[in-house]
Enzyme design. Sequence first.
Site, short mmCIF file in Angstrom:
data_model
loop_
_atom_site.label_atom_id
_atom_site.label_comp_id
_atom_site.label_asym_id
_atom_site.label_seq_id
_atom_site.Cartn_x
_atom_site.Cartn_y
_atom_site.Cartn_z
N TYR A 218 -14.56 -5.00 -5.87
CA TYR A 218 -13.65 -6.12 -6.17
C TYR A 218 -12.71 -5.92 -7.37
O TYR A 218 -11.52 -6.16 -7.24
CB TYR A 218 -14.44 -7.42 -6.36
CG TYR A 218 -15.05 -7.98 -5.10
CD1 TYR A 218 -15.03 -7.30 -3.88
CD2 TYR A 218 -15.69 -9.22 -5.12
CE1 TYR A 218 -15.61 -7.81 -2.73
CE2 TYR A 218 -16.28 -9.75 -3.97
CZ TYR A 218 -16.23 -9.04 -2.78
OH TYR A 218 -16.80 -9.56 -1.65
N GLU B 210 1.41 -10.34 -8.59
CA GLU B 210 2.36 -10.31 -9.70
C GLU B 210 2.37 -8.94 -10.39
O GLU B 210 3.42 -8.40 -10.72
CB GLU B 210 2.00 -11.37 -10.76
CG GLU B 210 2.16 -12.80 -10.30
CD GLU B 210 0.88 -13.39 -9.72
OE1 GLU B 210 0.15 -12.66 -9.02
OE2 GLU B 210 0.62 -14.57 -9.97
N1 THU Z 1 -4.24 -13.54 -6.93
C1 THU Z 1 -2.94 -13.15 -7.05
O1 THU Z 1 -2.50 -12.18 -6.42
N2 THU Z 1 -2.14 -13.86 -7.89
C2 THU Z 1 -2.51 -15.01 -8.52
O2 THU Z 1 -1.69 -15.61 -9.21
C3 THU Z 1 -3.89 -15.50 -8.41
C4 THU Z 1 -4.83 -14.65 -7.66
C5 THU Z 1 -5.10 -12.81 -5.98
C6 THU Z 1 -6.21 -12.00 -6.56
C7 THU Z 1 -7.17 -11.95 -5.41
O3 THU Z 1 -6.76 -10.91 -4.52
C8 THU Z 1 -6.97 -13.27 -4.69
O4 THU Z 1 -5.71 -13.74 -5.11
C9 THU Z 1 -8.04 -14.31 -5.00
O5 THU Z 1 -8.21 -14.47 -6.36
#
Ligand code: THU
Length: 162
Positions: free
Chosen positions: A68, A75
């Site tokens: 994980y 972003e």
């Molecule tokens: N995640 C993002 O890509 N950007 C965010 O602003 C919040 C979380 C992703 C990380 C992970 O792959 C999934 O969303 C769940 O947390």
Amino acid sequence: MAKKITQQVEAELFDISELSTVEKSLVDHAISAVENAYAPYSNFHVGAAVLLNNGEVVKGSNQENAAYPSGLCAERVAIFSAGANYPSEQVKMIAIAAKPKDARDFVMASSCGNCRQAMMEYESKQDEPIQLLFVRPNNEILKTTVGDLLPFGFDSKSLKGA
Ligand code: THU
């Protein structure tokens, strides 16, 4: 007696129809980037689109991993790709969209702390604010800046004691 220090942050809420052509186009890029998310573990699909000063748009999406912590948010995939491919260009704006798998509408993905910190580095490097456009449910867009999203942040000036 302790002195109270207050730092004000600002954000504006728009309907998507109120955005400029440039803003709307960047939001569309972020929405299309959601389709490229690799999120088999969380089923939370996120897309980001970075607009550079030269007009280029660099897209990213979250890329997860069976181990994980080895995955990365949309972003950071987008802004690191922009930094790696266009090291001399300033970042003007970043749009972010997210949708849980099978959901009908978007949900707001308020960037995680690591992404705020990563985006702050580029804002501080260019000494110009980076605008952020978050897609929210019901065609709403939250507009703010990286500095507003990370008050009391740590950047290169902090290393020099500022
Ligand atoms: N995640 C993002 O890509 N950007 C965010 O602003 C919040 C979380 C992703 C990380 C992970 O792959 C999934 O969303 C769940 O947390």
